[in-house]
Design an enzyme around this catalytic site. Structure first.
Site, PDB file in Angstrom:
ATOM      1  N   ARG A   1       0.856  -1.208   0.000  1.00 41.69           N
ATOM      2  CA  ARG A   1       0.000   0.000   0.000  1.00 41.69           C
ATOM      3  C   ARG A   1       0.884   1.248   0.000  1.00 41.69           C
ATOM      4  NH1 ARG A   1      -2.891  -3.372   3.732  1.00 41.69           N
ATOM      5  NH2 ARG A   1      -2.079  -2.293   5.569  1.00 41.69           N
TER       6      ARG A   1
ATOM      7  N   LYS B   1     -12.380  14.437   5.509  1.00 43.74           N
ATOM      8  CA  LYS B   1     -13.529  13.901   4.772  1.00 43.74           C
ATOM      9  C   LYS B   1     -14.321  12.944   5.645  1.00 43.74           C
ATOM     10  CE  LYS B   1     -14.073  10.206   2.165  1.00 43.74           C
ATOM     11  NZ  LYS B   1     -13.891   9.172   1.132  1.00 43.74           N
TER      12      LYS B   1
ATOM     13  N   GLU C   1     -19.663  14.662   2.717  1.00 41.54           N
ATOM     14  CA  GLU C   1     -19.973  13.704   1.643  1.00 41.54           C
ATOM     15  C   GLU C   1     -21.193  12.841   1.951  1.00 41.54           C
ATOM     16  OE1 GLU C   1     -16.907  10.819   0.658  1.00 41.54           O
ATOM     17  OE2 GLU C   1     -18.038  10.111  -1.067  1.00 41.54           O
TER      18      GLU C   1
ATOM     19  N   LYS D   1     -19.302  17.038  -1.250  1.00 43.61           N
ATOM     20  CA  LYS D   1     -18.924  15.930  -2.150  1.00 43.61           C
ATOM     21  C   LYS D   1     -20.137  15.042  -2.376  1.00 43.61           C
ATOM     22  CE  LYS D   1     -15.643  12.142  -2.657  1.00 43.61           C
ATOM     23  NZ  LYS D   1     -14.244  11.752  -2.542  1.00 43.61           N
TER      24      LYS D   1
HETATM   25  P1  13P Z   1     -15.045   7.151  -5.780  1.00 49.28           P
HETATM   26  O1  13P Z   1     -14.779   8.302  -6.692  1.00 49.28           O
HETATM   27  O2  13P Z   1     -14.317   5.886  -6.166  1.00 49.28           O
HETATM   28  O3  13P Z   1     -16.507   6.945  -5.517  1.00 49.28           O
HETATM   29  O4  13P Z   1     -14.392   7.496  -4.381  1.00 49.28           O
HETATM   30  C1  13P Z   1     -14.569   8.746  -3.865  1.00 49.28           C
HETATM   31  C2  13P Z   1     -14.591   8.683  -2.395  1.00 49.28           C
HETATM   32  O5  13P Z   1     -13.740   9.247  -1.748  1.00 49.28           O
HETATM   33  C3  13P Z   1     -15.684   7.967  -1.731  1.00 49.28           C
HETATM   34  O6  13P Z   1     -15.697   8.317  -0.374  1.00 49.28           O
END
Ligand code: 13P
Length: 338
Positions: free
Chosen positions: A47, A138, A179, A221
């Site tokens: 990773r 986030k 998000e 988001k």
């Molecule tokens: P994806 O663009 O693969 O959906 O991932 C964005 C993300 O950070 C989801 O939390």
């Protein structure tokens, strides 16, 4: 710099024209799934090696304004021994951190309703992340569309934790990415996605205001408005762009500086094309940008194959997707640029 100035500087950097965010914050089970698809075992060193190469891509900062990291990566070093957050700053990219602790099923909700957890001890964790170089955070809430979900309880409870998280971030001088993701999984129609997303966004903004979050210092988001993956009736990029912009105009106050879509399982090209179509619609009160995980990383991951010898091809693949999404920020993307 005062805390407010700090928040403003971070927002300005992340929302910069022609740029967007790279989400590289897959949790350990999620990155294991991505590695599995290319036949690579997910160890801590693999990773580190993967993300080190990815984030060392020459010119990354031309189109990427910020990178969301997983906690493990924030404490790792690149192949030259440079701490990853420091590498990002050298690239002209703002380091961020995923701070939620995933989701559990929602007590008292419908079967399939979930709630995101991780508020406990968040302020202390943010302090530590900030010392390690993170400037934004986030938190992802997840909603599944089915006959009975998401319930109103799931919509309200997730909105409350998202707002609480955002408040704690701002108090710590970190910009929160808010998000709320309505999943593409299922055979629901585009209209159903629009209806659920609108309800979710209304609840989220109501909760943000109630919690006293400064809207000028968050980034949203969201998902785009698309038919479910298994819906028989799919939609054109123009339809998706119009519907998404319509729902955003109804729900997102103009005070919010920038909206960074997730890709959510859309293909690399579709993610770029839809963002482009929205930016072609014309003047919006907010920036319309990206915060893609899969749609930016997928071709890079395939090129890498777990082998450092493929670094150049891998980095070229990421650079290309970043550049094309940067072009879509201006509505100047065309498929022949692929
Ligand atoms: P994806 O663009 O693969 O959906 O991932 C964005 C993300 O950070 C989801 O939390």
């Amino acid at each position: 710099m005062s805390s407010v100035q700090q928040l403003q500087a971070t927002v300005d950097a992340l929302a910069a024209k022609g740029k967007g965010i790279l989400a590289a914050d897959e949790s350990s089970p999620t990155i294991a799934k991505r590695f599995d698809a290319i036949g690579v075992e997910s160890t801590e060193e693999k990773r580190r090696a993967y993300r080190s190469l990815l984030l060392s891509t020459p010119g990354l900062g031309e189109f990427i304004s910020g990178v969301i990291l997983f906690e493990e990566t924030l404490g790792q070093c690149d192949d030259n021994g440079v701490p990853i957050p420091e590498l990002l700053v050298k690239q002209g990219v703002v380091p961020g951190i995923k701070v939620d602790k995933g989701k559990i099923s929602l007590e008292g909700g419908e079967l399939g309703d979930e709630i995101t957890v991780g508020l406990e001890g968040l302020a202390e964790r943010l302090d530590g992340y900030k010392k390690q170089g993170a400037r934004f955070a986030k938190w992802r809430d997840v909603y599944t569309i089915s006959q009975h979900t998401p319930s109103q309880l799931a919509i309200d409870e997730n909105a409350k934790v998202l707002a609480r998280y955002a408040k704690v971030c701002q108090e710590a001088g970190m910009v929160p990415i808010v998000e709320p993701e309505v999943l593409m999984d299922g055979d629901h129609t585009m209209e159903q996605c629009a209806k659920v997303t609108e309800a979710v966004q209304h609840a989220v903004f109501q909760a943000l205001v109630q919690e006293g979050v400064t809207l000028e210092h968050i980034l949203l988001k969201p998902n785009m408005i698309v038919p479910g993956k298994d819906c028989a009736k799919q939609a054109t990029p123009e339809e998706i762009a119009h519907e998404t912009v319509k729902i955003l105009r109804r729900t997102v106050p103009a005070a919010v500086p920038s909206i960074h879509f997730l890709s959510g399982g859309l293909s690399d090209e579709a993610s770029t094309e839809y963002l482009n179509a929205m930016n072609q619609i014309g003047r919006h009160p907010w920036e319309l940008s990206f915060s893609y995980g899969r749609a930016l990383q997928h071709p890079a991951l395939v090129a890498w194959q777990g082998d450092a010898a493929n670094a150049k091809q891998m980095q070229a693949a990421l650079y290309k997707r970043a550049r094309l999404n940067g072009t879509a920020r201006y509505g100047r993307y065309t498929p022949d640029l692929e």
